[in-house]
Structures are given as structure tokens and as C-alpha cells.
Design a protein around this motif. Structure first.
Motif, mmCIF file in Angstrom:
data_model
loop_
_atom_site.group_PDB
_atom_site.id
_atom_site.type_symbol
_atom_site.label_atom_id
_atom_site.label_comp_id
_atom_site.label_asym_id
_atom_site.label_seq_id
_atom_site.Cartn_x
_atom_site.Cartn_y
_atom_site.Cartn_z
ATOM 1 N N GLU A 188 9.242 0.490 -12.053
ATOM 2 C CA GLU A 188 7.933 0.976 -12.476
ATOM 3 C C GLU A 188 6.829 0.459 -11.555
ATOM 4 O OE1 GLU A 188 5.297 0.787 -16.532
ATOM 5 O OE2 GLU A 188 6.178 -1.087 -15.816
ATOM 6 N N PHE A 189 6.831 -0.838 -11.284
ATOM 7 C CA PHE A 189 5.769 -1.444 -10.495
ATOM 8 C C PHE A 189 5.755 -0.886 -9.069
ATOM 9 C CE2 PHE A 189 3.534 -4.892 -8.248
ATOM 10 C CZ PHE A 189 2.406 -4.979 -9.041
ATOM 11 N N LEU A 190 6.919 -0.756 -8.455
ATOM 12 C CA LEU A 190 6.983 -0.188 -7.104
ATOM 13 C C LEU A 190 6.491 1.256 -7.100
ATOM 14 C CD1 LEU A 190 10.373 -1.650 -5.815
ATOM 15 C CD2 LEU A 190 8.049 -2.459 -5.311
ATOM 16 N N ALA A 191 6.814 2.022 -8.133
ATOM 17 C CA ALA A 191 6.332 3.403 -8.223
ATOM 18 C C ALA A 191 4.812 3.453 -8.343
ATOM 19 C CB ALA A 191 6.989 4.112 -9.412
ATOM 20 N N ILE A 192 4.231 2.533 -9.101
ATOM 21 C CA ILE A 192 2.769 2.489 -9.242
ATOM 22 C C ILE A 192 2.122 2.101 -7.915
ATOM 23 C CG2 ILE A 192 0.853 1.285 -10.374
ATOM 24 C CD1 ILE A 192 2.632 1.210 -12.916
ATOM 25 N N LEU A 193 2.705 1.137 -7.219
ATOM 26 C CA LEU A 193 2.175 0.777 -5.900
ATOM 27 C C LEU A 193 2.179 1.991 -4.971
ATOM 28 C CD1 LEU A 193 3.860 -2.707 -5.277
ATOM 29 C CD2 LEU A 193 1.462 -2.272 -5.870
ATOM 30 N N ARG A 194 3.283 2.718 -4.951
ATOM 31 C CA ARG A 194 3.379 3.916 -4.096
ATOM 32 C C ARG A 194 2.357 4.970 -4.517
ATOM 33 N NH1 ARG A 194 9.077 2.852 -5.047
ATOM 34 N NH2 ARG A 194 9.899 1.832 -3.182
ATOM 35 N N LYS A 195 2.236 5.198 -5.816
ATOM 36 C CA LYS A 195 1.295 6.202 -6.333
ATOM 37 C C LYS A 195 -0.133 5.906 -5.878
ATOM 38 C CE LYS A 195 -0.483 8.100 -10.642
ATOM 39 N NZ LYS A 195 -0.437 8.060 -12.106
ATOM 40 N N HIS A 196 -0.466 4.623 -5.787
ATOM 41 C CA HIS A 196 -1.815 4.222 -5.390
ATOM 42 C C HIS A 196 -1.959 4.010 -3.886
ATOM 43 C CE1 HIS A 196 -3.821 3.821 -9.297
ATOM 44 N NE2 HIS A 196 -2.602 3.608 -9.757
ATOM 45 N N GLY A 197 -0.916 4.325 -3.136
ATOM 46 C CA GLY A 197 -0.991 4.238 -1.682
ATOM 47 C C GLY A 197 -1.078 2.820 -1.160
ATOM 48 N N ILE A 198 -0.513 1.865 -1.880
ATOM 49 C CA ILE A 198 -0.586 0.461 -1.491
ATOM 50 C C ILE A 198 0.618 0.120 -0.613
ATOM 51 C CG2 ILE A 198 -0.543 -1.915 -2.345
ATOM 52 C CD1 ILE A 198 -2.040 -0.833 -4.840
ATOM 53 N N GLN A 199 0.337 -0.423 0.555
ATOM 54 C CA GLN A 199 1.388 -0.876 1.462
ATOM 55 C C GLN A 199 1.980 -2.174 0.931
ATOM 56 O OE1 GLN A 199 2.282 0.677 4.489
ATOM 57 N NE2 GLN A 199 1.012 2.361 3.775
ATOM 58 N N PHE A 200 3.306 -2.315 1.001
ATOM 59 C CA PHE A 200 3.941 -3.535 0.527
ATOM 60 C C PHE A 200 5.294 -3.720 1.189
ATOM 61 C CE2 PHE A 200 5.303 -0.131 -2.234
ATOM 62 C CZ PHE A 200 6.670 -0.361 -2.406
ATOM 63 N N ASP A 201 5.734 -4.955 1.201
ATOM 64 C CA ASP A 201 7.067 -5.299 1.649
ATOM 65 C C ASP A 201 7.862 -5.646 0.393
ATOM 66 O OD1 ASP A 201 9.416 -6.562 2.536
ATOM 67 O OD2 ASP A 201 8.414 -7.399 4.307
ATOM 68 N N PRO A 202 8.865 -4.840 0.044
ATOM 69 C CA PRO A 202 9.582 -5.068 -1.221
ATOM 70 C C PRO A 202 10.211 -6.455 -1.339
ATOM 71 C CG PRO A 202 10.605 -3.294 0.046
ATOM 72 C CD PRO A 202 9.371 -3.708 0.777
ATOM 73 N N ARG A 203 10.415 -7.138 -0.223
ATOM 74 C CA ARG A 203 11.004 -8.480 -0.273
ATOM 75 C C ARG A 203 10.053 -9.494 -0.920
ATOM 76 N NH1 ARG A 203 12.128 -9.469 5.869
ATOM 77 N NH2 ARG A 203 10.078 -8.515 5.845
ATOM 78 N N TYR A 204 8.746 -9.186 -0.928
ATOM 79 C CA TYR A 204 7.782 -10.182 -1.397
ATOM 80 C C TYR A 204 6.999 -9.766 -2.633
ATOM 81 C CZ TYR A 204 8.826 -11.795 3.285
ATOM 82 O OH TYR A 204 9.481 -12.209 4.399
ATOM 83 N N VAL A 205 7.245 -8.593 -3.147
ATOM 84 C CA VAL A 205 6.465 -8.095 -4.292
ATOM 85 C C VAL A 205 6.687 -8.933 -5.528
ATOM 86 C CG1 VAL A 205 6.137 -6.132 -5.854
ATOM 87 C CG2 VAL A 205 6.355 -5.734 -3.409
ATOM 88 N N PHE A 206 7.908 -9.378 -5.763
ATOM 89 C CA PHE A 206 8.239 -10.015 -7.044
ATOM 90 C C PHE A 206 8.444 -11.526 -6.946
ATOM 91 C CE2 PHE A 206 9.607 -5.584 -7.367
ATOM 92 C CZ PHE A 206 8.766 -5.192 -8.377
ATOM 93 N N GLU A 207 7.771 -12.158 -6.012
ATOM 94 C CA GLU A 207 7.871 -13.613 -5.887
ATOM 95 C C GLU A 207 7.239 -14.284 -7.088
ATOM 96 O OE1 GLU A 207 7.827 -14.746 -1.294
ATOM 97 O OE2 GLU A 207 5.899 -14.086 -2.041
#
Length: 148
Positions: free
Chosen positions: A129-148
Motif C-alpha cells: 500500500e505505502f509503495l503504491a501511494i508513493l508512486r501515485k504521488h510521484g515520489i522518488q524512492f529507493d525501496p531498500r530504505y523506505v521501511f527502515e
């Protein structure tokens, strides 16, 4: 005088996404968070989630930053959980959070989304869910560090 309409969808999880937000105290937790927000001149418009994360729709007062608001909410609500539920001494929020602007025309749909969390998560994990929301809002992210 400033005229503002600052709606923010806030999302964060428990540390390591542990399922610690029990149904028995979830509504009381949301009420407590609402009180924290009122003291800082914000308005809690909606709250929801499941055992491992929380969603809030907040009408922000312009005198406090989002970062300061989230810090206050996390620290004060953690203390509240520890005081009221001594068996949950391990309760912590994750360090990171998401904050997403919401236009007035989208408030009703975001409120419905938050209200429907239990049903929604029969299909998706918090991480999905969280990764989908980030994508929907056009936010750049590295999935390795999102859930630290």
C-alpha cells in the motif's frame, strides 16, 4: 491573517510493522491523537488503520510544520500506549512517515479510503500500500530504505 486550507494524509507504521495496535484500544488511540492535534490548533478529520499502521487526515494549522506535528504525535501517543497498556512496553512507531497533500475536492475520497482500511488490507500489505501511494504521488524512492 493567513487564509489556509492545508489537508495532509499522514501514514506511518509500528516499528518493524509489528501488529501492536489492538482493536480494543484503536479508537481510544485515535481520540488521544485527536486531542494532541487540537492542542496544536490542527483538526483530525479521519483516522484509521490496522494493527501495524495508522492513517490520519489532518487539517493543519500553518504555525506548525508537518515534521514537528508528526514528531509530537508519535512521541506523545507512544507514551500514552506505554502508560495505558503496560504489556506493550515494546510499542514504538517507525522512524519514517509519509505525508501527502490532499486537495479539498479529494477529502471525501481520502476519508473513505481511511475508513475502509480493514477491508483494503485483506488484499494488500502495508508495504504494498505505502509503495503504491508513493508512486501515485510521484515520489522518488529507493525501496531498500523506505521501511527502515
Amino acid at each position: 491573517m493567513a487564509y489556509t486550507n492545508l489537508r495532509v494524509h499522514l501514514i506511518w507504521s509500528t516499528k518493524d510493522r509489528k501488529p501492536l495496535i489492538a482493536d480494543e484500544f484503536q479508537e481510544d488511540l485515535y481520540a488521544y491523537i485527536g486531542g494532541i492535534l487540537r492542542k496544536r490548533k490542527h483538526v483530525l478529520l479521519a483516522a484509521g488503520g490496522i494493527a501495524d499502521h495508522i492513517h490520519l487526515l489532518v487539517g493543519m494549522h500553518p504555525t506548525q510544520t508537518i515534521a514537528d506535528c508528526v514528531r509530537d504525535l508519535k512521541s506523545n501517543s507512544s507514551v500514552w500506549v506505554h502508560e495505558h497498556f503496560p504489556k506493550l512496553k515494546m510499542f514504538q512507531w517507525q522512524t519514517k512517515y509519509g505525508a501527502f497533500s490532499v486537495s479539498e475536492s479529494s477529502v471525501d475520497s481520502v476519508m473513505a479510503y481511511i475508513a475502509n482500511q480493514k477491508e483494503h488490507h485483506k488484499k494488500l500489505t502495508f508495504q504494498e500500500e505505502f509503495l503504491a501511494i508513493l508512486r501515485k504521488h510521484g515520489i522518488q524512492f529507493d525501496p531498500r530504505y523506505v521501511f527502515e
